[in-house]
Design an enzyme around this catalytic site. Structure first.
Site, PDB file in Angstrom:
ATOM      1  N   LYS A 177     -12.391  -2.282  18.556  1.00  0.00           N
ATOM      2  CA  LYS A 177     -11.067  -2.806  18.930  1.00  0.00           C
ATOM      3  C   LYS A 177     -10.693  -2.454  20.376  1.00  0.00           C
ATOM      4  CE  LYS A 177      -9.277  -2.676  14.164  1.00  0.00           C
ATOM      5  NZ  LYS A 177      -8.072  -2.761  13.333  1.00  0.00           N
ATOM      6  N   LYS A 225     -14.173   1.775  14.848  1.00  0.00           N
ATOM      7  CA  LYS A 225     -12.924   1.021  15.112  1.00  0.00           C
ATOM      8  C   LYS A 225     -12.497   1.187  16.564  1.00  0.00           C
ATOM      9  CE  LYS A 225     -10.961   0.800  10.509  1.00  0.00           C
ATOM     10  NZ  LYS A 225     -10.319   1.525   9.447  1.00  0.00           N
ATOM     11  N   PHE A 263      -4.775   3.949  14.510  1.00  0.00           N
ATOM     12  CA  PHE A 263      -5.048   4.920  13.460  1.00  0.00           C
ATOM     13  C   PHE A 263      -6.225   4.407  12.638  1.00  0.00           C
ATOM     14  CE2 PHE A 263      -1.979   8.410  12.587  1.00  0.00           C
ATOM     15  CZ  PHE A 263      -1.224   8.290  13.746  1.00  0.00           C
ATOM     16  N   PRO A 304      -3.602 -11.371  10.845  1.00  0.00           N
ATOM     17  CA  PRO A 304      -3.985 -11.056  12.230  1.00  0.00           C
ATOM     18  C   PRO A 304      -4.186  -9.552  12.385  1.00  0.00           C
ATOM     19  CG  PRO A 304      -1.652 -11.661  12.081  1.00  0.00           C
ATOM     20  CD  PRO A 304      -2.254 -11.936  10.731  1.00  0.00           C
ATOM     21  N   ASP A 305      -5.105  -9.144  13.233  1.00  0.00           N
ATOM     22  CA  ASP A 305      -5.278  -7.719  13.536  1.00  0.00           C
ATOM     23  C   ASP A 305      -4.403  -7.414  14.760  1.00  0.00           C
ATOM     24  OD1 ASP A 305      -6.141  -5.198  14.504  1.00  0.00           O
ATOM     25  OD2 ASP A 305      -7.986  -5.416  13.342  1.00  0.00           O
ATOM     26  N   ILE A 306      -3.241  -6.849  14.498  1.00  0.00           N
ATOM     27  CA  ILE A 306      -2.233  -6.651  15.548  1.00  0.00           C
ATOM     28  C   ILE A 306      -2.776  -5.740  16.637  1.00  0.00           C
ATOM     29  CG2 ILE A 306       0.134  -5.887  15.989  1.00  0.00           C
ATOM     30  CD1 ILE A 306       0.596  -6.243  12.900  1.00  0.00           C
ATOM     31  N   ASN A 364       0.845  -1.195   0.000  1.00  0.00           N
ATOM     32  CA  ASN A 364       0.000   0.000   0.000  1.00  0.00           C
ATOM     33  C   ASN A 364       0.880   1.244   0.000  1.00  0.00           C
ATOM     34  OD1 ASN A 364       0.427   0.964   2.854  1.00  0.00           O
ATOM     35  ND2 ASN A 364      -0.376  -1.087   3.258  1.00  0.00           N
TER      36      ASN A 364
HETATM   37  O1  PMT Z   1       2.944   6.471   6.218  1.00  0.00           O
HETATM   38  P1  PMT Z   1       2.489   7.811   5.693  1.00  0.00           P
HETATM   39  O2  PMT Z   1       2.704   7.958   4.205  1.00  0.00           O
HETATM   40  O3  PMT Z   1       3.004   8.954   6.504  1.00  0.00           O
HETATM   41  O4  PMT Z   1       0.887   7.852   5.845  1.00  0.00           O
HETATM   42  C1  PMT Z   1       0.313   7.860   7.126  1.00  0.00           C
HETATM   43  C2  PMT Z   1      -0.884   6.899   7.239  1.00  0.00           C
HETATM   44  C3  PMT Z   1      -2.019   7.388   6.348  1.00  0.00           C
HETATM   45  C4  PMT Z   1      -0.467   5.468   6.829  1.00  0.00           C
HETATM   46  C5  PMT Z   1      -1.300   6.893   8.759  1.00  0.00           C
HETATM   47  O5  PMT Z   1      -1.661   8.202   9.115  1.00  0.00           O
HETATM   48  C6  PMT Z   1      -2.457   5.919   9.012  1.00  0.00           C
HETATM   49  O6  PMT Z   1      -3.623   6.236   8.861  1.00  0.00           O
HETATM   50  N1  PMT Z   1      -2.111   4.664   9.420  1.00  0.00           N
HETATM   51  C7  PMT Z   1      -3.073   3.560   9.604  1.00  0.00           C
HETATM   52  C8  PMT Z   1      -3.393   2.981   8.264  1.00  0.00           C
HETATM   53  C9  PMT Z   1      -4.347   1.821   8.378  1.00  0.00           C
HETATM   54  O7  PMT Z   1      -3.969   0.722   8.118  1.00  0.00           O
HETATM   55  O8  PMT Z   1      -5.533   2.104   8.834  1.00  0.00           O
HETATM   56  P2  PMT Z   1      -6.744   1.018   9.003  1.00  0.00           P
HETATM   57  O9  PMT Z   1      -7.935   1.872   9.221  1.00  0.00           O
HETATM   58  O10 PMT Z   1      -6.744   0.060   7.872  1.00  0.00           O
HETATM   59  O11 PMT Z   1      -6.340   0.236  10.300  1.00  0.00           O
HETATM   60  C10 PMT Z   1      -6.811   0.585  11.607  1.00  0.00           C
HETATM   61  C11 PMT Z   1      -5.764   0.342  12.649  1.00  0.00           C
HETATM   62  O12 PMT Z   1      -5.542  -1.054  12.822  1.00  0.00           O
HETATM   63  C12 PMT Z   1      -4.404   0.953  12.359  1.00  0.00           C
HETATM   64  O13 PMT Z   1      -3.873   1.451  13.575  1.00  0.00           O
HETATM   65  C13 PMT Z   1      -3.577  -0.234  11.862  1.00  0.00           C
HETATM   66  O14 PMT Z   1      -2.200  -0.062  12.204  1.00  0.00           O
HETATM   67  C14 PMT Z   1      -4.185  -1.389  12.638  1.00  0.00           C
HETATM   68  N2  PMT Z   1      -4.182  -2.693  11.943  1.00  0.00           N
HETATM   69  C15 PMT Z   1      -4.855  -2.835  10.770  1.00  0.00           C
HETATM   70  C16 PMT Z   1      -4.892  -4.087  10.174  1.00  0.00           C
HETATM   71  C17 PMT Z   1      -4.214  -5.168  10.779  1.00  0.00           C
HETATM   72  N3  PMT Z   1      -4.224  -6.372  10.217  1.00  0.00           N
HETATM   73  N4  PMT Z   1      -3.569  -4.989  11.922  1.00  0.00           N
HETATM   74  C18 PMT Z   1      -3.532  -3.774  12.524  1.00  0.00           C
HETATM   75  O15 PMT Z   1      -2.921  -3.620  13.569  1.00  0.00           O
END
Ligand code: PMT
Length: 409
Positions: free
Chosen positions: A347, A343, A329, A311-313, A216
């Protein structure tokens, strides 16, 4: 301040050291060493007069970076232009600061590189004056310093003693360790001292075959900025980084990973010790069910990849019986607040940091705009540099940990 006290006290802080003309310029070389010992990143600018007393080469060797002396250096402007340098700095420190430089700063001159940088930067400015004792005592110098102090400029020293000109009195440059100690003191208490922060940053890559992967657009900048800000605030920081091309922030222990499962293993190897977990990584939700051993060939037919969920860490960390303060995030393209709050609740997070992503937003940029949501509140952080947002986010985390009883461990 002892050497022990100053150890890493400036970890990750970007110090632009200006050296102006005067015999004390040679002491600037020692200052570069001491700043780096304290963990600072140092870039040096010499005024033309300083370059008559000391060489740029000395400062280049000690700082590890090219030294700038002129506004009109085309090759230097092509690398890091002066405006970029002004933005880069967290602190501008001028040592020695001559009477002439102080006068020009007081008048707002921008007739050389150093004075231009001072005008073009929002970084706090500190001066360590050095000059003949009569020049120091002169009403003009004191009036100029009064003006600068009134604008928030900090003045370190000078000391009293024998001077290079053979006179004795006030006007000697402070010793390098004293200047570093003053800078550390001026920056105030390190609000995260003694705390352990675990962060994640960047994308994950899920291999399809030896050549291709699913990834991504995360550059890692947001997560690296948070790690750097936490280290600057005195925390002990471990950063689990997906595949990105960013330098490790000073004072940060970095663990490189590629896939979501590797990221999970690295997070769980460090999470037991930490007080705060900030998950800024864009973790791939899915991976191919099987990785082909050889490069997959075109068949002329549609290709169907079978994906399984990763896995969702974040959710796993939040479910730990002894958990840190958990910050997730949410990268959303629409209905940002609704999806993020969902979320947060699903979570069981302490705080979620929502950002709009998509065409030219969020990813791969130096700036961002964030919406912070917690169970009973919200705060908007308007568009700003990710370094500034990281500091504001950490301040919010600190406030919530105080008012909401800290972590759950
Ligand atoms: O890296 P940059 O270019 O500076 O951009 C920053 C960013 C946009 C990546 C950052 O600001 C951001 O939003 N990061 C989270 C991106 C993301 O994966 O979001 P999500 O909505 O899909 O996931 C929600 C949360 O679960 C996140 O904290 C993610 O780290 C966590 N997650 C998601 C999936 C997974 N399998 N395990 C996780 O831990």
């Amino acid at each position: 301040m002892t050497a022990l006290d100053s150890a890493r006290a400036l970890a990750g802080v970007r110090v632009l050291l200006g050296v102006s003309g005067g015999i004390a310029a040679y002491k600037g070389a020692e200052l570069v060493r001491r700043l780096r010992d304290a963990g600072a990143q140092v870039r040096v600018v010499l005024t033309e007069n300083a370059a008559r007393f000391v060489t740029a080469l000395t400062f280049q060797a000690l700082s590890g970076h090219p030294v700038r002396t002129s506004l009109w250096d085309e090759s230097a402007e092509a690398a890091m232009g002066h405006i970029e340098l002004a933005r880069w700095a967290d602190e501008i420190l001028i040592a020695p600061a001559s009477a002439d430089l102080i006068a020009r700063l007081a008048q707002g001159h921008a007739d050389d590189l150093l004075t231009t940088l001072c005008l073009a930067s929002t970084a706090p400015l500190a001066l360590a004056p050095a000059m003949n004792q009569q020049m120091w005592a002169h009403a003009a110098t004191q009036a100029n310093l009064g003006l600068l102090r009134a604008r928030g400029v900090r003045v370190f020293g000078p000391a009293c003693g024998d001077q290079a000109c053979g006179e004795s009195g006030v006007g000697r440059l402070l010793e390098a360790v004293e200047i570093v100690a003053e800078l550390v003191r001026a920056r105030g208490p390190r609000e995260m001292a003694g705390q352990r922060v675990l962060g994640s940053a960047g994308p994950t890559f899920e291999d399809i075959d030896p050549v291709r992967f699913i990834g991504n657009r995360s550059s890692g900048r947001m997560g690296f900025a948070i790690a750097a800000a936490a280290a600057q605030a005195g925390a002990e920081v471990t950063l689990v980084a997906g595949p990105v091309h960013l330098a490790t922030p000073a004072g940060v222990a970095r663990v490189d990973v590629r896939s979501a499962r590797q990221m999970r293993d690295a997070v769980f190897a460090h999470v037991a010790d930490c007080d705060v977990f900030v998950s800024a990584a864009a973790v791939g939700d899915y991976r191919p069910q099987a990785v082909a051993a050889q490069k997959m060939k075109k068949t002329g037919q549609a290709l169907h990849l079978s994906l399984v969920q990763n896995p969702d860490i974040l959710a796993e960390v939040a479910a730990l019986p002894r958990r840190p303060f958990v910050v997730g995030f949410a990268a959303e393209t629409e209905h940002v607040e609704t999806h993020a709050r969902d979320k947060l609740e699903r979570k069981h997070l302490d705080l979620i940091v929502a950002n709009q992503v998509g065409a030219n937003l969020g990813f791969e940029r130096d700036d961002n705009a964030l919406l912070l949501l917690w169970p009973d509140g919200r705060k908007e952080l308007p568009r700003a540099d990710k370094r500034e947002l990281a500091r504001a986010l950490l301040a919010c985390i600190a406030a919530l940990r105080t008012t909401h009883g800290g972590n759950r461990s």
